[in-house]
Design an enzyme around this catalytic site. Sequence first.
Site, PDB file in Angstrom:
ATOM      1  N   SER A 138       4.582   2.444   7.981  1.00 17.78           N
ATOM      2  CA  SER A 138       4.551   1.360   7.029  1.00 17.78           C
ATOM      3  C   SER A 138       5.454   0.870   6.292  1.00 17.78           C
ATOM      4  O   SER A 138       5.990   1.667   5.739  1.00 17.78           O
ATOM      5  CB  SER A 138       3.095   1.645   6.024  1.00 17.78           C
ATOM      6  OG  SER A 138       1.902   2.105   6.973  1.00 17.78           O
ATOM      7  N   ASP A 169       0.157  -7.529   1.126  1.00 14.32           N
ATOM      8  CA  ASP A 169       0.488  -6.222   1.463  1.00 14.32           C
ATOM      9  C   ASP A 169       2.040  -6.101   1.499  1.00 14.32           C
ATOM     10  O   ASP A 169       2.840  -5.406   2.214  1.00 14.32           O
ATOM     11  CB  ASP A 169       0.282  -5.862   2.705  1.00 14.32           C
ATOM     12  CG  ASP A 169       0.041  -4.240   2.749  1.00 14.32           C
ATOM     13  OD1 ASP A 169       0.325  -3.657   1.911  1.00 14.32           O
ATOM     14  OD2 ASP A 169      -0.333  -3.660   3.776  1.00 14.32           O
ATOM     15  N   HIS A 221       0.696  -1.156   0.084  1.00 10.58           N
ATOM     16  CA  HIS A 221       0.155  -0.046  -0.018  1.00 10.58           C
ATOM     17  C   HIS A 221       0.818   1.191  -0.006  1.00 10.58           C
ATOM     18  O   HIS A 221       0.411   2.193  -0.301  1.00 10.58           O
ATOM     19  CB  HIS A 221      -1.154  -0.003   1.185  1.00 10.58           C
ATOM     20  CG  HIS A 221      -0.325   0.192   2.543  1.00 10.58           C
ATOM     21  ND1 HIS A 221      -0.093  -0.716   3.626  1.00 10.58           N
ATOM     22  CD2 HIS A 221       0.015   1.360   3.014  1.00 10.58           C
ATOM     23  CE1 HIS A 221       0.488  -0.167   4.442  1.00 10.58           C
ATOM     24  NE2 HIS A 221       0.536   1.004   4.220  1.00 10.58           N
TER      25      HIS A 221
END
Length: 435
Positions: A290, A211, A180
Amino acid sequence: MGGTDVTDGWDWRRPGGSPAPAGGPAQGQPPQGAGGGTSPWWSDALADPWRDPYAPAAVVVPAAPVAGSGEPEPVTDPDAPRRPGLRQVVLVSLITALLAGSLGSALTYAFLRGGGGVPTLGAQSGQAPALAQRKPESLAGVAERVLPSVVTVRVASLGGTSEGSGFVVSADGHIVTNDHVVAGGPGKATVVFSDGSTAPGTVVGQDPESDIAVIKVTRTGLKPVEFGDSDALAVGDPVLAIGSPLSLANTVTAGIVSALDRTMMAGEPGGPNRYYAAIQTDAAVNHGNSGGPLVDGAGRVVGVNSTIKSLVADGQEAGNIGLAFAIPINQAKRVAEDIIGTGKARRTVIGAQVGGTGVSGGGVRLNGVEPAGPAAAAGLRTGDVVLRLDRHPMNDPTDLVALVRKYAPGSVVTVEYRRGSDRQNASVTLAADAK
């Protein structure tokens, strides 16, 4: 005698009386001695205790030297000590005052410390350790060792620039991050290293469901991270989260493993569903973390920080509340190796479809079983209710999908299921999706 006391021919009357007897010295002149010189009595006449205090006194002033008398002119000795001037006196006085003040202050300080006037605050301690003295297994030692391998990933797209974190996994420039972070971009990224230097990166491949994405930079001499074993983690183990939260590069936060195999499904509106059987931690993680590494107490990467939970309404910016989740590194490493080797990742499947909700009393119902799939090969049928997968209880369809994705194709798992009122166990060999 006739009433007048005369001694040595002198009359000791008060001034203004009769003059001295004939043949005596004139008033105010010193008497002459036998040789014509001054009388030796005259020089100390003022100190004579028998002198009439009212008798006149004579003051003899020595005459000035006559020029040409032959006496030498007095000469001043240049080496002779001189009388100090005003400037020297002031300077010496000032220095003396300063020294006296310093001595007084020192004595006062010593008195107060020793006499209890001002207490000494804090306990005495040893010398603070230098950076080189910090043990490698300390949090500071672990952070120092891992930080050079952590990067910031920036991706420019039509919607703006997104930013996340990543970490170097090979000396030739492969970097792991979240899907992402690079999703929606043009397949290019800017990688910022811990020393502030940058390099252009190319997205090698990405897997939306797990992911995970891999970026490649053309740069040598990189320091890859060391991988740990996420299956060996225990709740309570200390961990560090490293990355660039809110664009603050090289940020390190500490916490513990709060839970393991925390299953969840996440994703953006209109985007793919992402399944996590995640490591839960209370280390502070925010937007920008992230793709960064979750590191154990030995400095080994055990997870990829991916998502957080926050008490905010839809559309608001989420922040850390101590609920962060990371993809186990055993899963992330396997997916990254697939992407580097083939450009895409294999997806682990059980060969069955599950319903949209759980079953009353616990469990997940199989709505369909592929005839040649792993579940059918293990004896499972449509309508069976899966209760546990490798001792993990099933309460929601997401639980089964996320846990299956965690394992590598070929892994053998134990499935506890209910058929009617009977409970049974089956060993299922998971497989890779045919896509």
